[in-house]
Design an enzyme around this catalytic site. Structure first.
Site, PDB file in Angstrom:
ATOM      1  N   CYS A  65      22.102 -10.017  16.617  1.00  0.00           N
ATOM      2  CA  CYS A  65      23.387 -10.590  16.227  1.00  0.00           C
ATOM      3  C   CYS A  65      23.555 -10.690  14.711  1.00  0.00           C
ATOM      4  O   CYS A  65      22.609 -10.954  13.988  1.00  0.00           O
ATOM      5  CB  CYS A  65      23.539 -11.984  16.820  1.00  0.00           C
ATOM      6  SG  CYS A  65      23.234 -12.078  18.583  1.00  0.00           S
ATOM      7  N   ARG A  88      22.346  -3.340  13.664  1.00  0.00           N
ATOM      8  CA  ARG A  88      21.466  -4.315  14.299  1.00  0.00           C
ATOM      9  C   ARG A  88      21.585  -4.292  15.819  1.00  0.00           C
ATOM     10  O   ARG A  88      20.733  -4.832  16.518  1.00  0.00           O
ATOM     11  CB  ARG A  88      21.800  -5.724  13.778  1.00  0.00           C
ATOM     12  CG  ARG A  88      21.510  -5.899  12.300  1.00  0.00           C
ATOM     13  CD  ARG A  88      22.129  -7.173  11.760  1.00  0.00           C
ATOM     14  NE  ARG A  88      21.453  -8.360  12.216  1.00  0.00           N
ATOM     15  CZ  ARG A  88      20.551  -9.035  11.525  1.00  0.00           C
ATOM     16  NH1 ARG A  88      20.198  -8.613  10.329  1.00  0.00           N
ATOM     17  NH2 ARG A  88      19.994 -10.113  11.996  1.00  0.00           N
ATOM     18  N   TRP A 137      24.723  -9.881  20.461  1.00  0.00           N
ATOM     19  CA  TRP A 137      23.853  -9.202  21.417  1.00  0.00           C
ATOM     20  C   TRP A 137      23.572 -10.223  22.514  1.00  0.00           C
ATOM     21  O   TRP A 137      22.990 -11.278  22.269  1.00  0.00           O
ATOM     22  CB  TRP A 137      22.571  -8.760  20.734  1.00  0.00           C
ATOM     23  CG  TRP A 137      21.663  -7.925  21.584  1.00  0.00           C
ATOM     24  CD1 TRP A 137      21.781  -6.603  21.886  1.00  0.00           C
ATOM     25  CD2 TRP A 137      20.465  -8.370  22.238  1.00  0.00           C
ATOM     26  NE1 TRP A 137      20.744  -6.188  22.670  1.00  0.00           N
ATOM     27  CE2 TRP A 137      19.912  -7.251  22.911  1.00  0.00           C
ATOM     28  CE3 TRP A 137      19.799  -9.598  22.323  1.00  0.00           C
ATOM     29  CZ2 TRP A 137      18.732  -7.326  23.650  1.00  0.00           C
ATOM     30  CZ3 TRP A 137      18.634  -9.678  23.063  1.00  0.00           C
ATOM     31  CH2 TRP A 137      18.116  -8.545  23.715  1.00  0.00           C
ATOM     32  N   ASN A 155      23.491 -17.132  15.755  1.00  0.00           N
ATOM     33  CA  ASN A 155      22.380 -16.250  16.117  1.00  0.00           C
ATOM     34  C   ASN A 155      21.229 -17.111  16.609  1.00  0.00           C
ATOM     35  O   ASN A 155      20.974 -18.180  16.055  1.00  0.00           O
ATOM     36  CB  ASN A 155      21.888 -15.443  14.898  1.00  0.00           C
ATOM     37  CG  ASN A 155      22.886 -14.417  14.436  1.00  0.00           C
ATOM     38  OD1 ASN A 155      23.909 -14.189  15.067  1.00  0.00           O
ATOM     39  ND2 ASN A 155      22.587 -13.794  13.310  1.00  0.00           N
ATOM     40  N   GLY A 156      20.496 -16.640  17.612  1.00  0.00           N
ATOM     41  CA  GLY A 156      19.342 -17.381  18.097  1.00  0.00           C
ATOM     42  C   GLY A 156      19.539 -17.877  19.514  1.00  0.00           C
ATOM     43  O   GLY A 156      20.469 -17.466  20.219  1.00  0.00           O
ATOM     44  N   GLU A 179       3.832   5.358  21.429  1.00  0.00           N
ATOM     45  CA  GLU A 179       5.043   5.362  20.614  1.00  0.00           C
ATOM     46  C   GLU A 179       5.993   6.479  21.045  1.00  0.00           C
ATOM     47  O   GLU A 179       7.209   6.290  21.075  1.00  0.00           O
ATOM     48  CB  GLU A 179       4.671   5.503  19.131  1.00  0.00           C
ATOM     49  CG  GLU A 179       5.845   5.687  18.185  1.00  0.00           C
ATOM     50  CD  GLU A 179       6.810   4.518  18.142  1.00  0.00           C
ATOM     51  OE1 GLU A 179       7.881   4.672  17.522  1.00  0.00           O
ATOM     52  OE2 GLU A 179       6.520   3.450  18.728  1.00  0.00           O
ATOM     53  N   LYS A 186       9.857   5.876  22.327  1.00  0.00           N
ATOM     54  CA  LYS A 186      11.034   6.516  21.742  1.00  0.00           C
ATOM     55  C   LYS A 186      11.885   7.174  22.819  1.00  0.00           C
ATOM     56  O   LYS A 186      13.109   7.085  22.802  1.00  0.00           O
ATOM     57  CB  LYS A 186      10.610   7.561  20.699  1.00  0.00           C
ATOM     58  CG  LYS A 186      10.164   6.976  19.393  1.00  0.00           C
ATOM     59  CD  LYS A 186      11.325   6.314  18.663  1.00  0.00           C
ATOM     60  CE  LYS A 186      10.872   5.147  17.825  1.00  0.00           C
ATOM     61  NZ  LYS A 186      10.381   3.984  18.521  1.00  0.00           N
ATOM     62  N   GLU A 194      13.725   4.513  24.812  1.00  0.00           N
ATOM     63  CA  GLU A 194      14.749   3.799  24.051  1.00  0.00           C
ATOM     64  C   GLU A 194      16.058   4.564  23.966  1.00  0.00           C
ATOM     65  O   GLU A 194      17.133   3.984  24.143  1.00  0.00           O
ATOM     66  CB  GLU A 194      14.244   3.524  22.626  1.00  0.00           C
ATOM     67  CG  GLU A 194      13.221   2.412  22.529  1.00  0.00           C
ATOM     68  CD  GLU A 194      12.756   2.209  21.099  1.00  0.00           C
ATOM     69  OE1 GLU A 194      12.716   1.047  20.647  1.00  0.00           O
ATOM     70  OE2 GLU A 194      12.411   3.201  20.434  1.00  0.00           O
ATOM     71  N   HIS A 212      -7.628   7.531  37.230  1.00  0.00           N
ATOM     72  CA  HIS A 212      -7.682   6.158  37.732  1.00  0.00           C
ATOM     73  C   HIS A 212      -6.324   5.656  38.190  1.00  0.00           C
ATOM     74  O   HIS A 212      -6.099   4.444  38.246  1.00  0.00           O
ATOM     75  CB  HIS A 212      -8.264   5.233  36.660  1.00  0.00           C
ATOM     76  CG  HIS A 212      -9.670   5.567  36.283  1.00  0.00           C
ATOM     77  ND1 HIS A 212     -10.737   5.357  37.112  1.00  0.00           N
ATOM     78  CD2 HIS A 212     -10.187   6.145  35.159  1.00  0.00           C
ATOM     79  CE1 HIS A 212     -11.848   5.768  36.526  1.00  0.00           C
ATOM     80  NE2 HIS A 212     -11.542   6.253  35.337  1.00  0.00           N
ATOM     81  N   LYS A 262      18.404  -3.995  16.752  1.00  0.00           N
ATOM     82  CA  LYS A 262      17.537  -3.528  15.684  1.00  0.00           C
ATOM     83  C   LYS A 262      16.567  -4.607  15.223  1.00  0.00           C
ATOM     84  O   LYS A 262      15.366  -4.400  15.183  1.00  0.00           O
ATOM     85  CB  LYS A 262      18.386  -3.063  14.492  1.00  0.00           C
ATOM     86  CG  LYS A 262      17.579  -2.507  13.330  1.00  0.00           C
ATOM     87  CD  LYS A 262      16.848  -1.241  13.745  1.00  0.00           C
ATOM     88  CE  LYS A 262      15.953  -0.713  12.652  1.00  0.00           C
ATOM     89  NZ  LYS A 262      15.155   0.432  13.114  1.00  0.00           N
TER      90      LYS A 262
END
Length: 626
Positions: free
Chosen positions: A2, A27, A73, A109-110, A499, A503, A506, A522, A621
């Site tokens: 946010c 963001r 957000w 925000n929060g 990683e 990606k 995402e 396994h 973000k």
């Protein structure tokens, strides 16, 4: 996550507010809105992009000298207009609502952890709620405490809030005043030119081109912003003076240039970003990590800290966590120091065994990641006072909270999926490895010279890797038709496989998982079919022959392999086996090169599937809430 922009001025401030939101779009958000004082309070909100909000305020002729704006957000309540900020309060009871609607407007925000208790108490007083958010609770709470002075009402309200917040508040009855407060979520004050106007924002980028005079509010601060003046009180509500810093948040960093998306631009900026991050490193000395004092002067001594510690604890989230996992191999293999890597959001909630001779290392692109900051504070509360951060923002909370720091110089990263921040973190962590090894007498002059030469060559090596893009596009055309994928790596490159899978998840929404290749038998081998592409990172290292055996396990089950191989690995393309040869083997620094094709694979697969590359669904973000 946010974003907040607020302003008190003698001019129509709406263009500044919406432009600030546009600069905060990177963001991540799912709704946005603006509220201004225009005789009374008026607002516009939308679940579309900021461009739609701009059209709304233009068509409705929304203007005002004082206002607040927000990109949201969603946490509490679905992405919907009635849940979008700014939120209005109303006096208790139906008659009071009709008589004086919207006395308080607020953005937040929060997360307010005790919002349910507060909501119940406010409902008992007659306040009606229009949203499912925790934010509306704060607006009603401020209204319930208001007695003609907004600053005093906000100071009283924050004493009742549990959780993380950055808020900006305006009041119908005080037309040229914005009050802000922060605890656990960033908020800055921007001092306007000529003292005629002042601003609040969650990020200095929001005020690029408006002011470069920035005050970073501290934990618990409450700030009163008016045209031509402002004042701040601390968490004890005592007046304080905070340092004004000149912050050049260039809006030009947000220009796409010849690229289709910010993610593509940032992938191709990595040679420059690595070069900038390593600029000025002439030799390996602990002083590279000396702390930054509150006044910008040199702070704690890294040399003393490195000599004193005998363990390392790395705390991070997401992509930064994977950079920490990579660094563990370096720190233990080169510096010979025991290293533990923890997911920040898990570490603070479990019983652990603290050791005061541990160096606590945090990794964060923004330096405002809520879980990592909280984990850092938890580690310090256990008596581990030696702290260091690898961070991309020199003015961030993380840098201020840690004794030591290395500032990566990736520049502004707009795309939600991190690319250049990750590789510059790896560069900083490799330098940290060498500096600790030197401090403990474990780095020979010959090794230092060799590693320095290899690091200086990284930008050129990265350019050669980026030249593989046409081959990666061919792979992406295959992946775009798939729903699942596996990524494999061994040793130092297992975190790079993790990683790569992240990606792909995402930005393409393809389900992707990564495994240490030796773990195939396994369990994960049960998933392998011709419809499950398997990506393998295959450098020519000590584990290559083991990895080749794992690849044979995949081929024997009809799996289709996509292998990033060093040129001398003797892995060649055949039916069901696609190979892209890396330009050169790069030893310990190989992860920095091998991750780039995986970034390109995710990017081009997303383009082929038509997803919103820079703003993936449900993601943000800068994650400033738990």
């Amino acid at each position: 996550m946010c974003g907040i922009v607020g302003a008190a001025s003698h001019r129509n401030i709406v263009p500044v507010l919406v432009q600030g939101l546009q600069r905060l779009e990177y963001r991540g958000y799912d709704s946005c809105g603006v509220a201004v004082h225009a005789g009374g309070l008026t607002r516009a909100r939308t679940t579309s992009r900021v461009a739609d909000l701009v059209a709304q305020v233009r068509d409705d002729k929304v203007e005002g000298l004082t206002g607040i704006a927000h990109t949201r957000w969603a946490t509490h309540g679905a992405p919907a207009v009635h849940n979008a900020h700014p939120h209005f309060s109303h006096g208790p009871g139906a008659d009071a609502q009709a008589a004086r609607p919207g006395r308080i407007a607020l953005v937040h925000n929060g997360i307010i952890e005790n919002h349910e208790t507060l909501r119940a108490a406010l409902e008992a007083k007659g306040y009606a709620f229009e949203s499912q958010t925790d934010t509306e609770v704060i607006a009603h709470l401020v209204d319930s405490l208001y007695d003609g002075d907004l600053f005093e009402a906000v100071k009283a309200a924050v004493l009742q809030l549990h959780g993380a917040y950055a808020i900006a508040v305006i009041c119908r009855d005080e037309p040229q005043r914005v009050v802000g407060a922060r605890a656990g979520s960033p908020l800055i004050l921007g001092a306007g030119k000529d003292g005629a106007e002042n601003f609040l924002a969650s990020d200095a980028m929001a005020l690029a081109g408006v002011t470069d005079q920035i005050i970073y509010l501290e934990e618990g601060d409450v700030v009163d912003v008016q045209p031509g003046k402002y004042w701040i009180v601390d968490k004890n509500h005592k007046p304080v003076t905070r340092q004004v810093r000149t912050v050049l948040a260039h809006s030009g960093a947000a220009e796409l240039g010849p690229y289709r998306h910010y993610m593509q631009k940032e992938i191709f900026e990595q040679p420059r970003a690595i070069g900038d991050t390593l600029e000025g490193v002439e030799g390996i000395v602990p002083e590279l990590f000396d702390g930054i004092g509150q006044d910008g002067a040199t702070g704690a001594s890294a040399h003393r800290v490195f000599q004193d510690i005998d363990k390392i604890l790395i705390l991070a989230c997401g992509t930064s966590y994977y950079s920490g996992c990579t660094a563990k191999y370096w720190l233990e293999g080169i510096a010979k120091i025991s290293t533990q890597v923890e997911i920040a959001s898990e570490y603070r909630y479990r019983e652990s065994v603290p050791d005061p001779k541990t160096l606590v290392v945090t990794i964060s692109q923004s330096g405002e990641t809520a879980d990592t900051l909280a984990a850092l504070k938890h580690a310090r509360s256990l008596g581990m006072e030696q702290t260091l951060t690898i961070c991309n923002v020199a003015t961030s909370a993380m840098v201020r909270e840690c004794k030591l720091a290395y500032i990566t110089r990736a520049g502004v990263e707009i795309g939600v999926a991190s690319t250049k921040a990750f590789t510059t973190q790896l560069a900083g962590l490799f330098l940290l490895t060498l500096a600790i090894a030197q401090s403990k007498g474990r780095l020979s002059d010959a090794d230092e010279a060799r590693y320095l030469k290899e690091m200086r060559h990284l930008p050129v090596a990265l350019q050669s890797v980026l030249a593989l893009e046409p081959q990666i596009i061919g792979w992406a055309e295959d992946f775009a038709r798939k729903d699942n994928a596996l990524f494999l790596g061994r040793g130092l490159h297992y975190p790079i496989a993790l990683e790569g899978a992240l990606k792909l998840k995402e930005v393409t929404y393809i389900h992707a998982e990564a495994y240490a290749a030796g773990e195939l038998k396994h369990g994960p081998l049960a998933l392998v079919t011709s419809e499950m592409p398997v990506v393998a990172v295959a450098p020519n290292d000590a584990l290559l022959e083991k990895l080749k055996s794992n690849l044979q396990e995949v081929r024997a089950r009809g799996g289709v392999l996509y292998v990033l191989a060093d040129g001398d690995t003797k892995i060649t393309s055949s039916e069901g086996l696609h190979v892209i040869r890396m330009p050169e083997h790069y030893g310990a620094l190989s992860p920095i090169l091998h991750v780039v094709p995986l970034q390109l694979l995710a990017y081009h697969t997303a383009c082929a599937r038509g997803t919103d590359v820079d703003k993936p669904r449900n993601l943000a973000k800068s994650v400033t809430v738990e």
